[in-house]
Design a protein around this motif. Structure first.
Motif, PDB file in Angstrom:
ATOM      1  N   CYS A 166      28.829 -34.132 -56.016  1.00  0.00           N
ATOM      2  CA  CYS A 166      29.146 -35.197 -55.068  1.00  0.00           C
ATOM      3  C   CYS A 166      30.270 -34.743 -54.160  1.00  0.00           C
ATOM      4  O   CYS A 166      31.046 -33.852 -54.509  1.00  0.00           O
ATOM      5  CB  CYS A 166      29.557 -36.473 -55.790  1.00  0.00           C
ATOM      6  SG  CYS A 166      28.194 -37.263 -56.655  1.00  0.00           S
ATOM      7  N   LEU A 167      30.344 -35.372 -52.999  1.00  0.00           N
ATOM      8  CA  LEU A 167      31.411 -35.122 -52.037  1.00  0.00           C
ATOM      9  C   LEU A 167      32.109 -36.436 -51.715  1.00  0.00           C
ATOM     10  O   LEU A 167      31.468 -37.489 -51.667  1.00  0.00           O
ATOM     11  CB  LEU A 167      30.860 -34.550 -50.733  1.00  0.00           C
ATOM     12  CG  LEU A 167      30.167 -33.205 -50.783  1.00  0.00           C
ATOM     13  CD1 LEU A 167      29.570 -32.875 -49.409  1.00  0.00           C
ATOM     14  CD2 LEU A 167      31.122 -32.117 -51.220  1.00  0.00           C
ATOM     15  N   MET A 168      33.403 -36.355 -51.461  1.00  0.00           N
ATOM     16  CA  MET A 168      34.184 -37.460 -50.922  1.00  0.00           C
ATOM     17  C   MET A 168      34.508 -37.075 -49.483  1.00  0.00           C
ATOM     18  O   MET A 168      35.175 -36.058 -49.246  1.00  0.00           O
ATOM     19  CB  MET A 168      35.478 -37.659 -51.710  1.00  0.00           C
ATOM     20  CG  MET A 168      36.414 -38.679 -51.109  1.00  0.00           C
ATOM     21  SD  MET A 168      35.945 -40.358 -51.460  1.00  0.00           S
ATOM     22  CE  MET A 168      36.279 -40.410 -53.198  1.00  0.00           C
ATOM     23  N   VAL A 169      34.005 -37.842 -48.541  1.00  0.00           N
ATOM     24  CA  VAL A 169      34.226 -37.562 -47.128  1.00  0.00           C
ATOM     25  C   VAL A 169      35.299 -38.513 -46.620  1.00  0.00           C
ATOM     26  O   VAL A 169      35.212 -39.729 -46.828  1.00  0.00           O
ATOM     27  CB  VAL A 169      32.925 -37.720 -46.312  1.00  0.00           C
ATOM     28  CG1 VAL A 169      33.173 -37.437 -44.833  1.00  0.00           C
ATOM     29  CG2 VAL A 169      31.839 -36.799 -46.866  1.00  0.00           C
TER      30      VAL A 169
ATOM     31  N   LEU B 176      24.713 -37.072 -42.846  1.00  0.00           N
ATOM     32  CA  LEU B 176      25.849 -37.985 -42.731  1.00  0.00           C
ATOM     33  C   LEU B 176      26.767 -37.546 -41.603  1.00  0.00           C
ATOM     34  O   LEU B 176      27.171 -38.355 -40.766  1.00  0.00           O
ATOM     35  CB  LEU B 176      26.618 -38.041 -44.052  1.00  0.00           C
ATOM     36  CG  LEU B 176      27.800 -39.012 -44.055  1.00  0.00           C
ATOM     37  CD1 LEU B 176      27.873 -39.749 -45.370  1.00  0.00           C
ATOM     38  CD2 LEU B 176      29.098 -38.300 -43.774  1.00  0.00           C
ATOM     39  N   GLN B 177      27.079 -36.253 -41.552  1.00  0.00           N
ATOM     40  CA  GLN B 177      27.969 -35.756 -40.498  1.00  0.00           C
ATOM     41  C   GLN B 177      27.366 -35.992 -39.118  1.00  0.00           C
ATOM     42  O   GLN B 177      28.057 -36.457 -38.204  1.00  0.00           O
ATOM     43  CB  GLN B 177      28.246 -34.262 -40.686  1.00  0.00           C
ATOM     44  CG  GLN B 177      29.135 -33.692 -39.585  1.00  0.00           C
ATOM     45  CD  GLN B 177      29.392 -32.223 -39.749  1.00  0.00           C
ATOM     46  OE1 GLN B 177      30.195 -31.836 -40.578  1.00  0.00           O
ATOM     47  NE2 GLN B 177      28.714 -31.415 -38.959  1.00  0.00           N
TER      48      GLN B 177
ATOM     49  N   ILE C  55      36.497 -35.516 -39.878  1.00  0.00           N
ATOM     50  CA  ILE C  55      35.437 -35.607 -40.885  1.00  0.00           C
ATOM     51  C   ILE C  55      35.684 -34.456 -41.849  1.00  0.00           C
ATOM     52  O   ILE C  55      35.456 -33.294 -41.506  1.00  0.00           O
ATOM     53  CB  ILE C  55      34.026 -35.506 -40.267  1.00  0.00           C
ATOM     54  CG1 ILE C  55      33.809 -36.588 -39.206  1.00  0.00           C
ATOM     55  CG2 ILE C  55      32.964 -35.594 -41.362  1.00  0.00           C
ATOM     56  CD1 ILE C  55      32.503 -36.457 -38.440  1.00  0.00           C
ATOM     57  N   ILE C  56      36.197 -34.788 -43.033  1.00  0.00           N
ATOM     58  CA  ILE C  56      36.566 -33.785 -44.022  1.00  0.00           C
ATOM     59  C   ILE C  56      35.833 -34.100 -45.317  1.00  0.00           C
ATOM     60  O   ILE C  56      35.943 -35.208 -45.842  1.00  0.00           O
ATOM     61  CB  ILE C  56      38.088 -33.799 -44.281  1.00  0.00           C
ATOM     62  CG1 ILE C  56      38.847 -33.485 -42.989  1.00  0.00           C
ATOM     63  CG2 ILE C  56      38.455 -32.817 -45.384  1.00  0.00           C
ATOM     64  CD1 ILE C  56      40.344 -33.685 -43.105  1.00  0.00           C
ATOM     65  N   ALA C  57      35.095 -33.132 -45.829  1.00  0.00           N
ATOM     66  CA  ALA C  57      34.352 -33.318 -47.084  1.00  0.00           C
ATOM     67  C   ALA C  57      35.045 -32.543 -48.194  1.00  0.00           C
ATOM     68  O   ALA C  57      35.283 -31.338 -48.067  1.00  0.00           O
ATOM     69  CB  ALA C  57      32.916 -32.844 -46.930  1.00  0.00           C
ATOM     70  N   LEU C  58      35.371 -33.257 -49.266  1.00  0.00           N
ATOM     71  CA  LEU C  58      36.015 -32.652 -50.429  1.00  0.00           C
ATOM     72  C   LEU C  58      35.071 -32.723 -51.616  1.00  0.00           C
ATOM     73  O   LEU C  58      34.468 -33.768 -51.874  1.00  0.00           O
ATOM     74  CB  LEU C  58      37.305 -33.410 -50.772  1.00  0.00           C
ATOM     75  CG  LEU C  58      38.319 -33.550 -49.639  1.00  0.00           C
ATOM     76  CD1 LEU C  58      39.424 -34.508 -50.051  1.00  0.00           C
ATOM     77  CD2 LEU C  58      38.890 -32.193 -49.286  1.00  0.00           C
TER      78      LEU C  58
END
Length: 108
Positions: free
Chosen positions: A3-6, A68-69, A83-86
């Motif tokens: 999973c990613l947290m954006v 999504l981006q 827009i940063i995905a962690l």
């Protein structure tokens, strides 16, 4: 489950609510948290800026991220939005499974 947290800041509550609804309705995000306003200080076009912004915490997967981006870029009013995905290193397995199953395409 991967999973990613954006993280994405927007200028106001109306924009935040609209983006959150679209991303979840279109199954690009499992969930979007709309946080209270924060103050951002940054340099833009050579000038020091300060603005009130609404942070969004968007949950998606690596497979769902490109769509999504792209959608977020189309919805966002800024020329260059944050827009940063962690990566989510760990989490409750049932929650991470739910995130993955909530999207159009899921990671196995």
């Amino acid at each position: 489950m991967n999973c990613l947290m954006v993280i994405c800041n927007v200028p106001d509550e109306t924009t935040a609510t609209h983006i959150a609804h679209v991303l979840v309705q279109e199954r690009l995000a499992a969930c979007v948290n709309i946080l209270p306003a924060c103050r951002s200080v940054y340099r833009w076009e050579g000038e020091l800026q300060e603005a009130s912004e609404i942070p969004l915490l968007i949950k998606t997967t690596p497979t769902g991220y490109p769509g999504l981006q792209q959608r977020l870029l189309g919805l966002h009013p800024y020329d260059v939005p944050e827009i940063i995905a962690l990566p989510v290193a760990q989490g409750l397995p049932a929650y991470l499974t739910w995130v993955s199953q909530s999207l159009l395409s899921s990671d196995d």
